[in-house]
Design a protein around this motif. Structure first.
Motif, PDB file in Angstrom:
ATOM      1  N   HIS A 218     -22.181  82.493 -84.058  1.00  0.00           N
ATOM      2  CA  HIS A 218     -21.886  82.050 -82.697  1.00  0.00           C
ATOM      3  C   HIS A 218     -20.574  81.278 -82.718  1.00  0.00           C
ATOM      4  O   HIS A 218     -20.187  80.701 -83.746  1.00  0.00           O
ATOM      5  CB  HIS A 218     -22.997  81.159 -82.150  1.00  0.00           C
ATOM      6  CG  HIS A 218     -24.276  81.886 -81.902  1.00  0.00           C
ATOM      7  ND1 HIS A 218     -24.465  82.723 -80.820  1.00  0.00           N
ATOM      8  CD2 HIS A 218     -25.444  81.908 -82.607  1.00  0.00           C
ATOM      9  CE1 HIS A 218     -25.689  83.234 -80.871  1.00  0.00           C
ATOM     10  NE2 HIS A 218     -26.299  82.764 -81.951  1.00  0.00           N
ATOM     11  N   ASN A 219     -19.915  81.266 -81.564  1.00  0.00           N
ATOM     12  CA  ASN A 219     -18.639  80.569 -81.420  1.00  0.00           C
ATOM     13  C   ASN A 219     -18.861  79.287 -80.618  1.00  0.00           C
ATOM     14  O   ASN A 219     -19.259  79.333 -79.450  1.00  0.00           O
ATOM     15  CB  ASN A 219     -17.621  81.463 -80.701  1.00  0.00           C
ATOM     16  CG  ASN A 219     -17.434  82.788 -81.416  1.00  0.00           C
ATOM     17  OD1 ASN A 219     -17.391  82.847 -82.646  1.00  0.00           O
ATOM     18  ND2 ASN A 219     -17.337  83.877 -80.661  1.00  0.00           N
ATOM     19  N   TYR A 220     -18.621  78.145 -81.249  1.00  0.00           N
ATOM     20  CA  TYR A 220     -18.840  76.832 -80.637  1.00  0.00           C
ATOM     21  C   TYR A 220     -17.475  76.215 -80.334  1.00  0.00           C
ATOM     22  O   TYR A 220     -16.591  76.203 -81.199  1.00  0.00           O
ATOM     23  CB  TYR A 220     -19.628  75.927 -81.585  1.00  0.00           C
ATOM     24  CG  TYR A 220     -20.966  76.511 -82.002  1.00  0.00           C
ATOM     25  CD1 TYR A 220     -22.094  76.338 -81.210  1.00  0.00           C
ATOM     26  CD2 TYR A 220     -21.087  77.254 -83.178  1.00  0.00           C
ATOM     27  CE1 TYR A 220     -23.323  76.876 -81.590  1.00  0.00           C
ATOM     28  CE2 TYR A 220     -22.300  77.806 -83.557  1.00  0.00           C
ATOM     29  CZ  TYR A 220     -23.421  77.608 -82.759  1.00  0.00           C
ATOM     30  OH  TYR A 220     -24.635  78.158 -83.130  1.00  0.00           O
ATOM     31  N   ALA A 221     -17.320  75.704 -79.119  1.00  0.00           N
ATOM     32  CA  ALA A 221     -16.003  75.205 -78.729  1.00  0.00           C
ATOM     33  C   ALA A 221     -16.108  73.917 -77.934  1.00  0.00           C
ATOM     34  O   ALA A 221     -17.122  73.636 -77.291  1.00  0.00           O
ATOM     35  CB  ALA A 221     -15.258  76.262 -77.907  1.00  0.00           C
ATOM     36  N   VAL A 222     -15.020  73.145 -77.983  1.00  0.00           N
ATOM     37  CA  VAL A 222     -14.909  71.930 -77.171  1.00  0.00           C
ATOM     38  C   VAL A 222     -13.504  71.882 -76.596  1.00  0.00           C
ATOM     39  O   VAL A 222     -12.524  72.170 -77.288  1.00  0.00           O
ATOM     40  CB  VAL A 222     -15.222  70.661 -77.996  1.00  0.00           C
ATOM     41  CG1 VAL A 222     -14.323  70.530 -79.217  1.00  0.00           C
ATOM     42  CG2 VAL A 222     -15.121  69.416 -77.125  1.00  0.00           C
ATOM     43  N   GLU A 223     -13.427  71.520 -75.323  1.00  0.00           N
ATOM     44  CA  GLU A 223     -12.159  71.365 -74.625  1.00  0.00           C
ATOM     45  C   GLU A 223     -12.053  69.912 -74.169  1.00  0.00           C
ATOM     46  O   GLU A 223     -12.907  69.414 -73.435  1.00  0.00           O
ATOM     47  CB  GLU A 223     -12.113  72.297 -73.411  1.00  0.00           C
ATOM     48  CG  GLU A 223     -10.832  72.234 -72.622  1.00  0.00           C
ATOM     49  CD  GLU A 223     -10.796  73.256 -71.482  1.00  0.00           C
ATOM     50  OE1 GLU A 223      -9.712  73.474 -70.916  1.00  0.00           O
ATOM     51  OE2 GLU A 223     -11.868  73.831 -71.155  1.00  0.00           O
ATOM     52  N   TRP A 224     -11.012  69.230 -74.616  1.00  0.00           N
ATOM     53  CA  TRP A 224     -10.823  67.800 -74.333  1.00  0.00           C
ATOM     54  C   TRP A 224      -9.504  67.636 -73.590  1.00  0.00           C
ATOM     55  O   TRP A 224      -8.434  67.924 -74.137  1.00  0.00           O
ATOM     56  CB  TRP A 224     -10.838  67.031 -75.649  1.00  0.00           C
ATOM     57  CG  TRP A 224     -10.470  65.590 -75.590  1.00  0.00           C
ATOM     58  CD1 TRP A 224     -10.571  64.733 -74.532  1.00  0.00           C
ATOM     59  CD2 TRP A 224      -9.947  64.801 -76.672  1.00  0.00           C
ATOM     60  NE1 TRP A 224     -10.143  63.470 -74.872  1.00  0.00           N
ATOM     61  CE2 TRP A 224      -9.757  63.486 -76.182  1.00  0.00           C
ATOM     62  CE3 TRP A 224      -9.627  65.083 -77.997  1.00  0.00           C
ATOM     63  CZ2 TRP A 224      -9.241  62.464 -76.986  1.00  0.00           C
ATOM     64  CZ3 TRP A 224      -9.132  64.069 -78.791  1.00  0.00           C
ATOM     65  CH2 TRP A 224      -8.954  62.773 -78.286  1.00  0.00           C
ATOM     66  N   THR A 225      -9.590  67.200 -72.348  1.00  0.00           N
ATOM     67  CA  THR A 225      -8.413  66.969 -71.520  1.00  0.00           C
ATOM     68  C   THR A 225      -8.515  65.580 -70.899  1.00  0.00           C
ATOM     69  O   THR A 225      -9.568  64.933 -70.997  1.00  0.00           O
ATOM     70  CB  THR A 225      -8.326  68.011 -70.382  1.00  0.00           C
ATOM     71  OG1 THR A 225      -9.332  67.710 -69.386  1.00  0.00           O
ATOM     72  CG2 THR A 225      -8.512  69.431 -70.905  1.00  0.00           C
ATOM     73  N   PRO A 226      -7.472  65.089 -70.249  1.00  0.00           N
ATOM     74  CA  PRO A 226      -7.557  63.792 -69.579  1.00  0.00           C
ATOM     75  C   PRO A 226      -8.629  63.768 -68.490  1.00  0.00           C
ATOM     76  O   PRO A 226      -9.073  62.688 -68.075  1.00  0.00           O
ATOM     77  CB  PRO A 226      -6.156  63.612 -68.986  1.00  0.00           C
ATOM     78  CG  PRO A 226      -5.262  64.419 -69.885  1.00  0.00           C
ATOM     79  CD  PRO A 226      -6.084  65.627 -70.223  1.00  0.00           C
ATOM     80  N   ALA A 227      -9.073  64.947 -68.053  1.00  0.00           N
ATOM     81  CA  ALA A 227     -10.076  65.024 -66.985  1.00  0.00           C
ATOM     82  C   ALA A 227     -11.512  65.000 -67.497  1.00  0.00           C
ATOM     83  O   ALA A 227     -12.451  64.782 -66.729  1.00  0.00           O
ATOM     84  CB  ALA A 227      -9.857  66.291 -66.156  1.00  0.00           C
ATOM     85  N   GLY A 228     -11.710  65.234 -68.812  1.00  0.00           N
ATOM     86  CA  GLY A 228     -13.070  65.219 -69.328  1.00  0.00           C
ATOM     87  C   GLY A 228     -13.245  66.074 -70.562  1.00  0.00           C
ATOM     88  O   GLY A 228     -12.279  66.596 -71.129  1.00  0.00           O
ATOM     89  N   ILE A 229     -14.498  66.237 -70.972  1.00  0.00           N
ATOM     90  CA  ILE A 229     -14.837  67.004 -72.173  1.00  0.00           C
ATOM     91  C   ILE A 229     -15.866  68.066 -71.796  1.00  0.00           C
ATOM     92  O   ILE A 229     -16.859  67.775 -71.131  1.00  0.00           O
ATOM     93  CB  ILE A 229     -15.381  66.080 -73.272  1.00  0.00           C
ATOM     94  CG1 ILE A 229     -14.237  65.203 -73.806  1.00  0.00           C
ATOM     95  CG2 ILE A 229     -16.021  66.881 -74.405  1.00  0.00           C
ATOM     96  CD1 ILE A 229     -14.659  64.174 -74.814  1.00  0.00           C
ATOM     97  N   THR A 230     -15.596  69.310 -72.240  1.00  0.00           N
ATOM     98  CA  THR A 230     -16.462  70.437 -71.930  1.00  0.00           C
ATOM     99  C   THR A 230     -16.826  71.161 -73.215  1.00  0.00           C
ATOM    100  O   THR A 230     -15.983  71.343 -74.090  1.00  0.00           O
ATOM    101  CB  THR A 230     -15.748  71.425 -70.980  1.00  0.00           C
ATOM    102  OG1 THR A 230     -15.275  70.722 -69.831  1.00  0.00           O
ATOM    103  CG2 THR A 230     -16.699  72.527 -70.534  1.00  0.00           C
ATOM    104  N   GLY A 231     -18.097  71.551 -73.330  1.00  0.00           N
ATOM    105  CA  GLY A 231     -18.546  72.298 -74.493  1.00  0.00           C
ATOM    106  C   GLY A 231     -18.926  73.720 -74.121  1.00  0.00           C
ATOM    107  O   GLY A 231     -19.383  73.981 -72.999  1.00  0.00           O
ATOM    108  N   TYR A 232     -18.739  74.644 -75.071  1.00  0.00           N
ATOM    109  CA  TYR A 232     -19.034  76.056 -74.837  1.00  0.00           C
ATOM    110  C   TYR A 232     -19.749  76.640 -76.050  1.00  0.00           C
ATOM    111  O   TYR A 232     -19.482  76.259 -77.192  1.00  0.00           O
ATOM    112  CB  TYR A 232     -17.743  76.858 -74.635  1.00  0.00           C
ATOM    113  CG  TYR A 232     -16.856  76.375 -73.523  1.00  0.00           C
ATOM    114  CD1 TYR A 232     -16.980  76.888 -72.229  1.00  0.00           C
ATOM    115  CD2 TYR A 232     -15.864  75.421 -73.768  1.00  0.00           C
ATOM    116  CE1 TYR A 232     -16.142  76.449 -71.206  1.00  0.00           C
ATOM    117  CE2 TYR A 232     -15.029  74.983 -72.756  1.00  0.00           C
ATOM    118  CZ  TYR A 232     -15.173  75.497 -71.477  1.00  0.00           C
ATOM    119  OH  TYR A 232     -14.343  75.056 -70.474  1.00  0.00           O
TER     120      TYR A 232
END
Length: 281
Positions: A218-232
């Protein structure tokens, strides 16, 4: 993590033990929800672990995808750093600081010999005595960005927890920041996401959980920006926290860990495999 921040003991994390000599501090996750942080000096830095507190539950979103990558689905563009594990032997020392010392929470051992790279895959093995491994990235030590990792386990012992972590650079963060964007627990049919944003108190993390077969890639990801944190997971959003007070205030970097949580019963040897780690701007 599930327990202590740094993603490895239920809500609190435990820092990684000392890494092999390297200019970058090695990280290790804490208790469930694991925090990763081990100094490259060969000694394991103390990491403040929040007192046990209720986990701020957050419902997991949607079912996982069919193996898609968040980077493709979200259009993240070109890879700027990472490792495809194309070499054979030990992990690339120009890219990783491998932990060497005591294991998570002082239990077992983190050994460089637990790692091997072959056929495009990095494998970390944990044996029946609690000798396992972890390592910390020297690349992409940055504030904000996107990370994605392709990972699987064997039919692991519930006492061995795979963890993909973003850990503070230099092992220092004023709010004990830790992002465990894929963490296994005693429930081997589940993966959790932990965002640690405080060093203690009744509220120090947000989390989400997803039922998934971790023995499959599986592909696990995190996106971190000044607006927040999102996981996929496989390109599907499974976690989101947009509270500005919950965001890390320092740069972070990747750690890979297979942590041991002994309970007095016999331990079955277990493995975690990583196909690649990719970082995007």
């Amino acid at each position: 993590m599930d327990t202590a921040p740094i993603g490895r003991t239920g809500g609190t994390a435990a820092a990684p033990t000392a890494a092999e000599a390297a200019p970058v501090a090695a990280v290790e996750p804490a208790a469930k929800g694991t925090a990763a942080a081990a100094a490259a000096t060969g000694t394991t830095p103390a990491v403040a672990a929040p007192a046990p507190a209720p986990v701020s539950a957050q419902a997991a979103v949607a079912a996982t995808g069919n193996g898609s990558q968040a980077a493709t689905v979200r259009g993240w563009g070109a890879v700027v750093a990472g490792d495809e594990f194309s070499k054979t032997g030990a992990p690339d020392s120009t890219k990783w600081s491998v932990f060497k010392g005591t294991g998570h929470a002082g239990k077992g051992v983190r050994s460089p010999q637990a790692w091997s790279v072959a056929n495009g895959v990095a494998t970390v093995s944990g044996n029946s005595a609690g000798t396992t491994g972890g390592m910390s990235a020297k690349f992409a030590q940055q504030k904000y960005g996107k990370w994605e990792t392709r990972m699987r386990t064997n039919a692991r012992d519930p006492k061995y927890h795979p963890v993909l972590i973003l850990w503070p650079n230099n092992n220092t963060s004023p709010n004990c920041a830790e992002i465990d964007y894929a963490e296994g627990s005693t429930n081997t049919a589940q993966i959790k996401f932990f965002l640690h944003y405080a060093c203690g108190g009744s509220s120090f993390q947000t989390t989400a959980a997803k039922t998934i077969d971790t023995t499959q890639w599986h592909n696990y990801a995190v996106e971190w920006t000044p607006a927040g944190i999102t996981g996929y997971i496989d390109g599907v959003k499974t976690f989101s926290d947009t509270n500005p007070a919950h965001l890390p205030t320092v740069g972070m970097h990747q750690t890979l860990q297979l942590d041991w949580f002994p309970d007095g019963s016999a331990t079955k040897p277990s493995q975690m495999q990583v196909d690649w780690v990719r970082v995007y701007k």
